[in-house]
Design a protein around this motif. Structure first.
Motif, PDB file in Angstrom:
ATOM      1  N   ILE A 160       0.838  -1.208   0.000  1.00  0.00           N
ATOM      2  CA  ILE A 160       0.000   0.000   0.000  1.00  0.00           C
ATOM      3  C   ILE A 160       0.869   1.254   0.000  1.00  0.00           C
ATOM      4  O   ILE A 160       0.605   2.220  -0.737  1.00  0.00           O
ATOM      5  N   ILE A 161       1.922   1.243   0.815  1.00  0.00           N
ATOM      6  CA  ILE A 161       2.818   2.406   0.873  1.00  0.00           C
ATOM      7  C   ILE A 161       3.516   2.619  -0.474  1.00  0.00           C
ATOM      8  O   ILE A 161       3.609   3.752  -0.966  1.00  0.00           O
ATOM      9  N   ALA A 162       3.983   1.526  -1.086  1.00  0.00           N
ATOM     10  CA  ALA A 162       4.649   1.634  -2.388  1.00  0.00           C
ATOM     11  C   ALA A 162       3.683   2.105  -3.467  1.00  0.00           C
ATOM     12  O   ALA A 162       4.044   2.926  -4.329  1.00  0.00           O
ATOM     13  N   MET A 219      -5.248   8.061   0.889  1.00  0.00           N
ATOM     14  CA  MET A 219      -6.264   7.648   1.850  1.00  0.00           C
ATOM     15  C   MET A 219      -6.167   6.161   2.162  1.00  0.00           C
ATOM     16  O   MET A 219      -6.455   5.733   3.282  1.00  0.00           O
ATOM     17  N   LEU A 220      -5.759   5.360   1.174  1.00  0.00           N
ATOM     18  CA  LEU A 220      -5.598   3.928   1.427  1.00  0.00           C
ATOM     19  C   LEU A 220      -4.514   3.660   2.457  1.00  0.00           C
ATOM     20  O   LEU A 220      -4.498   2.593   3.082  1.00  0.00           O
ATOM     21  N   LEU A 221      -3.602   4.611   2.641  1.00  0.00           N
ATOM     22  CA  LEU A 221      -2.570   4.430   3.660  1.00  0.00           C
ATOM     23  C   LEU A 221      -3.179   4.230   5.043  1.00  0.00           C
ATOM     24  O   LEU A 221      -2.566   3.595   5.901  1.00  0.00           O
ATOM     25  N   MET A 222      -4.393   4.768   5.251  1.00  0.00           N
ATOM     26  CA  MET A 222      -5.014   4.611   6.555  1.00  0.00           C
ATOM     27  C   MET A 222      -5.289   3.146   6.861  1.00  0.00           C
ATOM     28  O   MET A 222      -5.298   2.738   8.022  1.00  0.00           O
ATOM     29  N   PHE A 223      -5.522   2.339   5.807  1.00  0.00           N
ATOM     30  CA  PHE A 223      -5.770   0.930   6.047  1.00  0.00           C
ATOM     31  C   PHE A 223      -4.472   0.206   6.386  1.00  0.00           C
ATOM     32  O   PHE A 223      -4.476  -0.794   7.103  1.00  0.00           O
ATOM     33  N   GLY A 224      -3.363   0.701   5.855  1.00  0.00           N
ATOM     34  CA  GLY A 224      -2.085   0.085   6.153  1.00  0.00           C
ATOM     35  C   GLY A 224      -1.473   0.580   7.451  1.00  0.00           C
ATOM     36  O   GLY A 224      -0.743  -0.146   8.123  1.00  0.00           O
ATOM     37  N   LEU A 225      -1.788   1.835   7.829  1.00  0.00           N
ATOM     38  CA  LEU A 225      -1.174   2.439   9.006  1.00  0.00           C
ATOM     39  C   LEU A 225      -2.052   2.364  10.245  1.00  0.00           C
ATOM     40  O   LEU A 225      -1.580   2.601  11.346  1.00  0.00           O
ATOM     41  N   GLY A 226      -3.329   2.056  10.029  1.00  0.00           N
ATOM     42  CA  GLY A 226      -4.256   2.019  11.151  1.00  0.00           C
ATOM     43  C   GLY A 226      -5.216   3.185  11.088  1.00  0.00           C
ATOM     44  O   GLY A 226      -4.820   4.338  11.260  1.00  0.00           O
ATOM     45  N   ALA A 227      -6.480   2.873  10.802  1.00  0.00           N
ATOM     46  CA  ALA A 227      -7.464   3.939  10.597  1.00  0.00           C
ATOM     47  C   ALA A 227      -7.724   4.737  11.865  1.00  0.00           C
ATOM     48  O   ALA A 227      -8.247   5.844  11.804  1.00  0.00           O
ATOM     49  N   TRP A 232      -1.460   9.930  12.164  1.00  0.00           N
ATOM     50  CA  TRP A 232      -1.345   9.719  10.719  1.00  0.00           C
ATOM     51  C   TRP A 232      -2.428  10.470   9.960  1.00  0.00           C
ATOM     52  O   TRP A 232      -2.193  10.997   8.870  1.00  0.00           O
ATOM     53  N   MET A 233      -3.634  10.521  10.523  1.00  0.00           N
ATOM     54  CA  MET A 233      -4.713  11.275   9.870  1.00  0.00           C
ATOM     55  C   MET A 233      -4.333  12.743   9.700  1.00  0.00           C
ATOM     56  O   MET A 233      -4.514  13.333   8.633  1.00  0.00           O
ATOM     57  N   LEU A 234      -3.812  13.331  10.783  1.00  0.00           N
ATOM     58  CA  LEU A 234      -3.429  14.742  10.719  1.00  0.00           C
ATOM     59  C   LEU A 234      -2.315  14.968   9.700  1.00  0.00           C
ATOM     60  O   LEU A 234      -2.350  15.942   8.931  1.00  0.00           O
ATOM     61  N   LEU A 235      -1.331  14.073   9.681  1.00  0.00           N
ATOM     62  CA  LEU A 235      -0.214  14.222   8.754  1.00  0.00           C
ATOM     63  C   LEU A 235      -0.678  14.107   7.307  1.00  0.00           C
ATOM     64  O   LEU A 235      -0.312  14.928   6.453  1.00  0.00           O
ATOM     65  N   LEU A 236      -1.506  13.103   7.012  1.00  0.00           N
ATOM     66  CA  LEU A 236      -1.998  12.928   5.648  1.00  0.00           C
ATOM     67  C   LEU A 236      -2.931  14.068   5.253  1.00  0.00           C
ATOM     68  O   LEU A 236      -2.880  14.549   4.111  1.00  0.00           O
TER      69      LEU A 236
END
Length: 272
Positions: A160-162, A219-227, A232-236
């Motif tokens: 997901i990150i890649a 936004m898909l990063l939230m599934f990989g990083l933890g919703a 992470w939400m603030l950073l994204l």
């Protein structure tokens, strides 16, 4: 411009800054506060998209209502996704709302039109959320059925990150980003002022689709990083807001892509 028109314009601008922006800022702040409170409550696990039906109140509801094991998780997920979208994406679309608010300020149904614009925008992101949820559920089912994949589940997060990093360099990302960065041109090309309610909703959906096209991978990063990770939400949210709203934001997409791809490489190196 006549004196009356000038006074009307200044009055509209005054109303805009004294009423509209504080209300919208309050809406965004409430979404963040609700997410913060939810994440720290006994129901915080429902933000993580895990097994919501295993125990607790959700499990009781699942047994109490027909098709509860499907309906209850879907309702909980929808509520979490709406809050996340309001908190993360509404700040990135302030220029669109600003332009549309000024364009329709003299209409008697102005408030309803702005609300329909926001509803259309949230509808586009809601549809993406349902697709992402279905994909996430399918991946979880696959991991549960194939133990070998579960042992290497970290590869999914790296993938997901890649993917998010690679998408930052795509032409499609650039095209959608440019639509998001020119909201006034976007509105003038599509707003006709006829069948106002339907057009306002459709305008929100269309802009929402371009916004999804620009930001779906991030936004898909939230599934990989933890919703449920507010950090992470603030950073994204900050990264997407800069990309779409700041003058030099378009130049952020490549450095961000390099950072994400580098992160994926580091994760692979540390696991091999």
């Amino acid at each position: 411009m006549s004196r009356a028109a000038g006074l009307a314009s200044r009055g509209g601008a005054s109303r805009h800054y004294q009423v509209f922006f504080p209300l919208l800022a309050a809406l965004i702040a409430c979404a963040w506060v609700a997410l913060w409170a939810w994440a720290r409550s006994p129901y915080g696990r429902y933000l993580e998209h895990g097994d919501w039906t295993a125990s607790g109140p959700a499990a009781l509801l699942c047994r109490a209502i027909p098709a509860g094991d499907v309906v209850v998780p879907l309702v909980l997920y929808a509520a979490a996704w709406i809050l996340m979208t309001a908190a993360m994406m509404l700040p990135t679309t302030l220029p669109l709302i600003n332009a549309f608010d000024r364009l329709t300020a003299q209409r008697p149904d102005h408030g309803r039109l702005v609300a329909l614009l926001l509803l259309g925008y949230m509808t586009a992101w809601g549809a993406f959320g349902l697709l992402a949820h279905a994909l996430h559920s399918a991946v979880l089912s696959l991991l549960a059925g194939v133990p070998a994949l579960a042992w290497h589940g970290w590869l999914i997060g790296v993938g997901i990150i890649a993917l998010a990093g690679a998408f930052q360099f795509s032409r499609f990302k650039y095209q959608c980003l440019e639509k998001c960065r020119t909201p006034l041109s976007f509105i003038m090309a599509r707003w006709r002022g006829q069948a106002e309610a339907g057009h306002a909703f459709a305008l929100g959906v269309q802009h929402g689709l371009f916004c999804v096209g620009c930001c779906w991978a991030l936004m898909l990063l939230m599934f990989g990083l933890g919703a449920g990770s507010l950090g992470w939400m603030l950073l994204l949210a900050a990264a997407m807001a800069v990309e779409k709203n700041v003058r030099w934001g378009r130049f952020l997409r490549r450095p961000l892509g390099v950072a994400l791809l580098s992160w994926a490489v580091v994760l692979v190196a540390t696991h091999v």
